[in-house]
Design a protein around this motif. Sequence first.
Motif, PDB file in Angstrom:
ATOM      1  N   PHE A 135      37.780  50.589  43.866  1.00  0.00           N
ATOM      2  CA  PHE A 135      37.901  49.442  42.969  1.00  0.00           C
ATOM      3  C   PHE A 135      39.041  49.660  41.981  1.00  0.00           C
ATOM      4  O   PHE A 135      39.190  50.741  41.413  1.00  0.00           O
TER       5      PHE A 135
ATOM      6  N   TYR B 131      41.124  47.912  38.544  1.00  0.00           N
ATOM      7  CA  TYR B 131      40.838  47.055  37.396  1.00  0.00           C
ATOM      8  C   TYR B 131      41.992  46.109  37.082  1.00  0.00           C
ATOM      9  O   TYR B 131      43.160  46.481  37.159  1.00  0.00           O
ATOM     10  N   ARG B 132      41.644  44.915  36.711  1.00  0.00           N
ATOM     11  CA  ARG B 132      42.611  43.970  36.167  1.00  0.00           C
ATOM     12  C   ARG B 132      42.945  44.357  34.729  1.00  0.00           C
ATOM     13  O   ARG B 132      44.077  44.240  34.284  1.00  0.00           O
TER      14      ARG B 132
ATOM     15  N   GLU C  79      35.888  39.469  33.564  1.00  0.00           N
ATOM     16  CA  GLU C  79      36.519  39.215  34.866  1.00  0.00           C
ATOM     17  C   GLU C  79      36.383  40.429  35.785  1.00  0.00           C
ATOM     18  O   GLU C  79      36.130  40.284  36.983  1.00  0.00           O
ATOM     19  N   ASP C  80      36.543  41.618  35.227  1.00  0.00           N
ATOM     20  CA  ASP C  80      36.383  42.821  36.041  1.00  0.00           C
ATOM     21  C   ASP C  80      34.921  43.033  36.436  1.00  0.00           C
ATOM     22  O   ASP C  80      34.636  43.565  37.508  1.00  0.00           O
TER      23      ASP C  80
ATOM     24  N   ARG D 195      34.547  40.753  39.375  1.00  0.00           N
ATOM     25  CA  ARG D 195      35.270  41.301  40.525  1.00  0.00           C
ATOM     26  C   ARG D 195      34.530  42.504  41.110  1.00  0.00           C
ATOM     27  O   ARG D 195      34.496  42.698  42.334  1.00  0.00           O
TER      28      ARG D 195
ATOM     29  N   LEU E 111      32.419  34.900  37.842  1.00  0.00           N
ATOM     30  CA  LEU E 111      32.246  35.183  39.266  1.00  0.00           C
ATOM     31  C   LEU E 111      32.598  33.965  40.107  1.00  0.00           C
ATOM     32  O   LEU E 111      33.289  34.080  41.134  1.00  0.00           O
TER      33      LEU E 111
ATOM     34  N   LEU F  96      31.638  41.363  43.366  1.00  0.00           N
ATOM     35  CA  LEU F  96      32.125  40.977  44.692  1.00  0.00           C
ATOM     36  C   LEU F  96      32.515  42.199  45.512  1.00  0.00           C
ATOM     37  O   LEU F  96      32.206  42.296  46.707  1.00  0.00           O
ATOM     38  N   PHE F  97      33.181  43.126  44.877  1.00  0.00           N
ATOM     39  CA  PHE F  97      33.623  44.348  45.554  1.00  0.00           C
ATOM     40  C   PHE F  97      32.432  45.127  46.112  1.00  0.00           C
ATOM     41  O   PHE F  97      32.467  45.624  47.240  1.00  0.00           O
TER      42      PHE F  97
ATOM     43  N   GLU G 222      36.299  33.656  40.363  1.00  0.00           N
ATOM     44  CA  GLU G 222      36.854  34.632  41.301  1.00  0.00           C
ATOM     45  C   GLU G 222      36.634  34.184  42.745  1.00  0.00           C
ATOM     46  O   GLU G 222      37.513  34.355  43.598  1.00  0.00           O
TER      47      GLU G 222
ATOM     48  N   ASP H  77      39.087  31.430  43.469  1.00  0.00           N
ATOM     49  CA  ASP H  77      40.445  31.970  43.575  1.00  0.00           C
ATOM     50  C   ASP H  77      40.667  32.724  44.878  1.00  0.00           C
ATOM     51  O   ASP H  77      41.775  32.697  45.438  1.00  0.00           O
ATOM     52  N   THR H  78      39.635  33.409  45.361  1.00  0.00           N
ATOM     53  CA  THR H  78      39.771  34.199  46.587  1.00  0.00           C
ATOM     54  C   THR H  78      39.312  33.443  47.837  1.00  0.00           C
ATOM     55  O   THR H  78      39.313  34.004  48.932  1.00  0.00           O
TER      56      THR H  78
END
Length: 313
Positions: free
Chosen positions: A290, A292-293, A208-209, A212, A17, A215-216, A20, A23-24
């Motif tokens: 949402f 997915y990576r 990672e998802d 993400r 997290l 956060l979403f 992420e 990165d964002t």
Amino acid sequence: MSKIFITGGTGYVGTALVQEIIDTKLQAVVLTRSSQKADALRARGLEAVVGDLMEDGPWQQKLAECEYVIHLASPPTWGKKVTTKIAEQFAKGHYDMTLRLLDHIDVHTIKNIVYIAGTSYYGDTGAERPRDADFTSEPKGWGPYIANSVNVLDRYIQKGMPITTAFPAQIYGPDSWMPQLFIEPIYNKKPVYSLKGYEPYFSPIHVEDTARACLFLCEHGKIGDRYILCDNEPLTSNAFMKLIEKELQLSGKVRSIPRWLCKLILGPVLTEYATAHTYFTNRKLKELGFTYRYPTALDGVPNVVQSWVSKQG
């Protein structure tokens, strides 16, 4: 997005997290008990506060400055034989941490609290069809020991507390159970242990998802609603192992052990969790928008294996 207060930000999901968030380029305050970890987070450009949810401290002021909360923290247990006594201690700590956090949040200034639980709360889903967050069953494994924490959330929601609850399924990544149970034994040509007579379905999600999705849900999760965090395709442990073998280009050796021996090694809690179907759908999360990576383990396992191998030098 406004500033996010994160508990458990140096743990398994929390580490992903934090990456992420960096990165964002989002703003966040990470609560940690460790001064060294706080310094490491600050060196990466994040705000960190040293403290413990169970004790008053500067974290309470930092919490008041944030409009979103992601609560990942829980008492540590991974790597231990989980006896009933340890699980009961975990349950008390988990519940107390939940109350301490929620009791220090100003309902008038916070926009959303993303509370992370786990699908063990839903118990054994069976293998007939994937279940959603409205599924009702008897909690299994860790489920009975997080149930009080999850159930008390309704009381706060009724008081106007904006809470969105997320239930991650089987989170896999280059740390924790996946290397320990599968990658390392296969790579080192040692046996992979499985429970004799059991091949339950489980719903995976890449770490990672998971991060993400947390956060979403801060911005898109509906207050008072519950969401399952899993990818598109459930599978069995054997199928998961085959994906790892393919990536390592090695064949693993499976050694089946009886349930009584598993209980002796891992304890009753983890044994019960390992024998339950955790077959879920991510329908509600995808309906929010949402993406997915790593939509399936077929997509995500190569990433994890390559990451783990690269660390071996």
